[in-house]
Motif scaffolding. Sequence first.
Motif, PDB file in Angstrom:
ATOM      1  N   PHE A   6       0.836  -1.202   0.000  1.00  0.00           N
ATOM      2  CA  PHE A   6       0.000   0.000   0.000  1.00  0.00           C
ATOM      3  C   PHE A   6       0.871   1.252   0.000  1.00  0.00           C
ATOM      4  CE2 PHE A   6      -2.137   3.217   2.685  1.00  0.00           C
ATOM      5  CZ  PHE A   6      -3.220   3.499   1.885  1.00  0.00           C
ATOM      6  N   PHE A   7       1.816   1.341   0.933  1.00  0.00           N
ATOM      7  CA  PHE A   7       2.645   2.539   1.055  1.00  0.00           C
ATOM      8  C   PHE A   7       3.668   2.660  -0.074  1.00  0.00           C
ATOM      9  CE2 PHE A   7       1.452   2.041   5.643  1.00  0.00           C
ATOM     10  CZ  PHE A   7       0.613   3.137   5.664  1.00  0.00           C
ATOM     11  N   VAL A 111      -1.849 -23.069  -0.825  1.00  0.00           N
ATOM     12  CA  VAL A 111      -3.299 -23.168  -0.627  1.00  0.00           C
ATOM     13  C   VAL A 111      -3.987 -21.804  -0.557  1.00  0.00           C
ATOM     14  CG1 VAL A 111      -3.212 -25.439   0.462  1.00  0.00           C
ATOM     15  CG2 VAL A 111      -2.988 -23.399   1.875  1.00  0.00           C
ATOM     16  N   VAL A 112      -3.243 -20.752  -0.214  1.00  0.00           N
ATOM     17  CA  VAL A 112      -3.843 -19.418  -0.138  1.00  0.00           C
ATOM     18  C   VAL A 112      -3.068 -18.391  -0.956  1.00  0.00           C
ATOM     19  CG1 VAL A 112      -4.952 -19.764   2.097  1.00  0.00           C
ATOM     20  CG2 VAL A 112      -2.616 -18.892   2.000  1.00  0.00           C
ATOM     21  N   ARG A 113      -2.201 -18.846  -1.855  1.00  0.00           N
ATOM     22  CA  ARG A 113      -1.359 -17.912  -2.614  1.00  0.00           C
ATOM     23  C   ARG A 113      -2.190 -16.962  -3.468  1.00  0.00           C
ATOM     24  NH1 ARG A 113       2.630 -21.217  -4.765  1.00  0.00           N
ATOM     25  NH2 ARG A 113       3.611 -20.989  -2.733  1.00  0.00           N
ATOM     26  N   GLY A 114      -3.180 -17.465  -4.142  1.00  0.00           N
ATOM     27  CA  GLY A 114      -4.022 -16.615  -4.976  1.00  0.00           C
ATOM     28  C   GLY A 114      -4.753 -15.567  -4.159  1.00  0.00           C
ATOM     29  N   MET A 115      -5.271 -15.979  -3.008  1.00  0.00           N
ATOM     30  CA  MET A 115      -5.979 -15.043  -2.137  1.00  0.00           C
ATOM     31  C   MET A 115      -5.008 -14.011  -1.550  1.00  0.00           C
ATOM     32  SD  MET A 115      -8.452 -15.840   1.130  1.00  0.00           S
ATOM     33  CE  MET A 115      -7.292 -17.004   1.791  1.00  0.00           C
ATOM     34  N   GLY A 116      -3.815 -14.453  -1.170  1.00  0.00           N
ATOM     35  CA  GLY A 116      -2.821 -13.530  -0.620  1.00  0.00           C
ATOM     36  C   GLY A 116      -2.360 -12.514  -1.648  1.00  0.00           C
ATOM     37  N   LEU A 117      -2.113 -12.979  -2.874  1.00  0.00           N
ATOM     38  CA  LEU A 117      -1.702 -12.048  -3.930  1.00  0.00           C
ATOM     39  C   LEU A 117      -2.840 -11.101  -4.308  1.00  0.00           C
ATOM     40  CD1 LEU A 117       0.423 -14.376  -6.205  1.00  0.00           C
ATOM     41  CD2 LEU A 117       1.220 -12.587  -4.673  1.00  0.00           C
ATOM     42  N   GLY A 118      -4.069 -11.609  -4.229  1.00  0.00           N
ATOM     43  CA  GLY A 118      -5.217 -10.736  -4.481  1.00  0.00           C
ATOM     44  C   GLY A 118      -5.336  -9.643  -3.429  1.00  0.00           C
ATOM     45  N   ALA A 119      -5.096  -9.997  -2.158  1.00  0.00           N
ATOM     46  CA  ALA A 119      -5.130  -8.995  -1.080  1.00  0.00           C
ATOM     47  C   ALA A 119      -4.014  -7.975  -1.265  1.00  0.00           C
ATOM     48  CB  ALA A 119      -5.019  -9.685   0.275  1.00  0.00           C
ATOM     49  N   CYS A 120      -2.817  -8.449  -1.674  1.00  0.00           N
ATOM     50  CA  CYS A 120      -1.708  -7.525  -1.939  1.00  0.00           C
ATOM     51  C   CYS A 120      -2.040  -6.608  -3.103  1.00  0.00           C
ATOM     52  CB  CYS A 120      -0.423  -8.301  -2.232  1.00  0.00           C
ATOM     53  SG  CYS A 120       0.346  -9.017  -0.794  1.00  0.00           S
ATOM     54  N   SER A 121      -2.639  -7.155  -4.134  1.00  0.00           N
ATOM     55  CA  SER A 121      -3.005  -6.359  -5.304  1.00  0.00           C
ATOM     56  C   SER A 121      -4.070  -5.330  -4.941  1.00  0.00           C
ATOM     57  CB  SER A 121      -3.505  -7.276  -6.413  1.00  0.00           C
ATOM     58  OG  SER A 121      -3.866  -6.537  -7.543  1.00  0.00           O
ATOM     59  N   MET A 122      -5.010  -5.722  -4.094  1.00  0.00           N
ATOM     60  CA  MET A 122      -6.049  -4.785  -3.666  1.00  0.00           C
ATOM     61  C   MET A 122      -5.429  -3.633  -2.867  1.00  0.00           C
ATOM     62  SD  MET A 122      -9.373  -5.362  -1.244  1.00  0.00           S
ATOM     63  CE  MET A 122      -8.343  -5.628   0.186  1.00  0.00           C
ATOM     64  N   ALA A 123      -4.517  -3.958  -1.951  1.00  0.00           N
ATOM     65  CA  ALA A 123      -3.845  -2.909  -1.176  1.00  0.00           C
ATOM     66  C   ALA A 123      -3.050  -1.997  -2.101  1.00  0.00           C
ATOM     67  CB  ALA A 123      -2.932  -3.544  -0.129  1.00  0.00           C
ATOM     68  N   SER A 124      -2.431  -2.584  -3.108  1.00  0.00           N
ATOM     69  CA  SER A 124      -1.660  -1.804  -4.071  1.00  0.00           C
ATOM     70  C   SER A 124      -2.565  -0.869  -4.873  1.00  0.00           C
ATOM     71  CB  SER A 124      -0.910  -2.756  -5.003  1.00  0.00           C
ATOM     72  OG  SER A 124      -0.148  -2.059  -5.933  1.00  0.00           O
ATOM     73  N   SER A 128      -2.583   3.190  -5.152  1.00  0.00           N
ATOM     74  CA  SER A 128      -2.490   3.940  -6.410  1.00  0.00           C
ATOM     75  C   SER A 128      -3.657   4.904  -6.572  1.00  0.00           C
ATOM     76  CB  SER A 128      -2.418   2.979  -7.606  1.00  0.00           C
ATOM     77  OG  SER A 128      -3.621   2.264  -7.758  1.00  0.00           O
ATOM     78  N   THR A 129      -4.791   4.610  -5.929  1.00  0.00           N
ATOM     79  CA  THR A 129      -5.928   5.528  -5.973  1.00  0.00           C
ATOM     80  C   THR A 129      -5.668   6.765  -5.122  1.00  0.00           C
ATOM     81  OG1 THR A 129      -7.407   3.640  -6.254  1.00  0.00           O
ATOM     82  CG2 THR A 129      -8.415   5.699  -5.547  1.00  0.00           C
ATOM     83  N   ILE A 130      -4.946   6.594  -4.029  1.00  0.00           N
ATOM     84  CA  ILE A 130      -4.650   7.709  -3.121  1.00  0.00           C
ATOM     85  C   ILE A 130      -3.487   8.556  -3.628  1.00  0.00           C
ATOM     86  CG2 ILE A 130      -3.834   8.223  -0.769  1.00  0.00           C
ATOM     87  CD1 ILE A 130      -5.419   5.770   0.126  1.00  0.00           C
ATOM     88  N   SER A 131      -2.586   7.977  -4.392  1.00  0.00           N
ATOM     89  CA  SER A 131      -1.350   8.664  -4.792  1.00  0.00           C
ATOM     90  C   SER A 131      -1.540   9.989  -5.555  1.00  0.00           C
ATOM     91  CB  SER A 131      -0.456   7.724  -5.596  1.00  0.00           C
ATOM     92  OG  SER A 131      -1.064   7.373  -6.809  1.00  0.00           O
ATOM     93  N   PRO A 132      -2.583  10.186  -6.363  1.00  0.00           N
ATOM     94  CA  PRO A 132      -2.716  11.505  -7.021  1.00  0.00           C
ATOM     95  C   PRO A 132      -2.864  12.664  -6.042  1.00  0.00           C
ATOM     96  CG  PRO A 132      -4.078   9.914  -8.155  1.00  0.00           C
ATOM     97  CD  PRO A 132      -3.555   9.237  -6.925  1.00  0.00           C
ATOM     98  N   TYR A 133      -3.373  12.391  -4.848  1.00  0.00           N
ATOM     99  CA  TYR A 133      -3.506  13.452  -3.856  1.00  0.00           C
ATOM    100  C   TYR A 133      -2.142  13.924  -3.353  1.00  0.00           C
ATOM    101  CZ  TYR A 133      -8.379  12.215  -4.054  1.00  0.00           C
ATOM    102  OH  TYR A 133      -9.647  11.973  -4.505  1.00  0.00           O
ATOM    103  N   PHE A 134      -1.160  13.024  -3.361  1.00  0.00           N
ATOM    104  CA  PHE A 134       0.194  13.413  -2.993  1.00  0.00           C
ATOM    105  C   PHE A 134       0.765  14.355  -4.047  1.00  0.00           C
ATOM    106  CE2 PHE A 134      -0.451  10.064  -0.127  1.00  0.00           C
ATOM    107  CZ  PHE A 134       0.512  10.122   0.857  1.00  0.00           C
ATOM    108  N   ALA A 135       0.529  14.042  -5.312  1.00  0.00           N
ATOM    109  CA  ALA A 135       0.989  14.928  -6.386  1.00  0.00           C
ATOM    110  C   ALA A 135       0.239  16.256  -6.347  1.00  0.00           C
ATOM    111  CB  ALA A 135       0.809  14.254  -7.739  1.00  0.00           C
TER     112      ALA A 135
END
Length: 192
Positions: A6-7, A111-124, A128-135
């Motif tokens: 996320f960060f 057994v949970v790799r797809g779900m874990g990568l999906g959670a990481c992708s969601m956080a990412s 990226s949705t918040i980042s334009p406010y920094f600019a």
Amino acid sequence: MNAGRFFVTISYFGLSLNTPNMNGDPYLNCLLSALMELGAYVGAWLLIKVASRRAVITSTLLLSGTVLLLIQIVPQELSSFNITLVMGGKFGITAAFSVMYITAMELFPTVVRGMGLGACSMASKIGSTISPYFAYMGAHNKALPYIMMGLLTLMVGLLSLLLPETQGIALPEDVSQVQTLNWGWVVWDWGL
């Protein structure tokens, strides 16, 4: 891992979107930013061949955060040095961003790799949705985005020291095979 992604994504896209707010020609800055990304991907690929994944993530994040915080002490008259520091921060955050994908795949058990990568992708994607406010903050105060992204990147760099090393270790098949976080150099035996 999700908070880190996320960060890191906030800083990665924040630096990319903040190029028009930098000193100098915005077109040249955009070109330099793209060239720095190419160099960071190649550099990260070479680094993970010779160093551990955790060392690459930690060092690139700490480098990026430190360089982004150093921008504040450079006078505005030295615009080429400012641009060099921003591009150094861009290099570090891009290299860490690319290696974090590999590490995330190796940390989660099958057994949970797809779900874990999906959670990481969601956080990412939230990052990226918040980042334009920094600019957007950079249009009003040129130093503020670099301070915030530098602090976030340094925090994630220090927290990445807790990640277990995944290079050369078999991928976990079951949740019971997942490595624990490194909580320091002292091994605590609780007798459990």
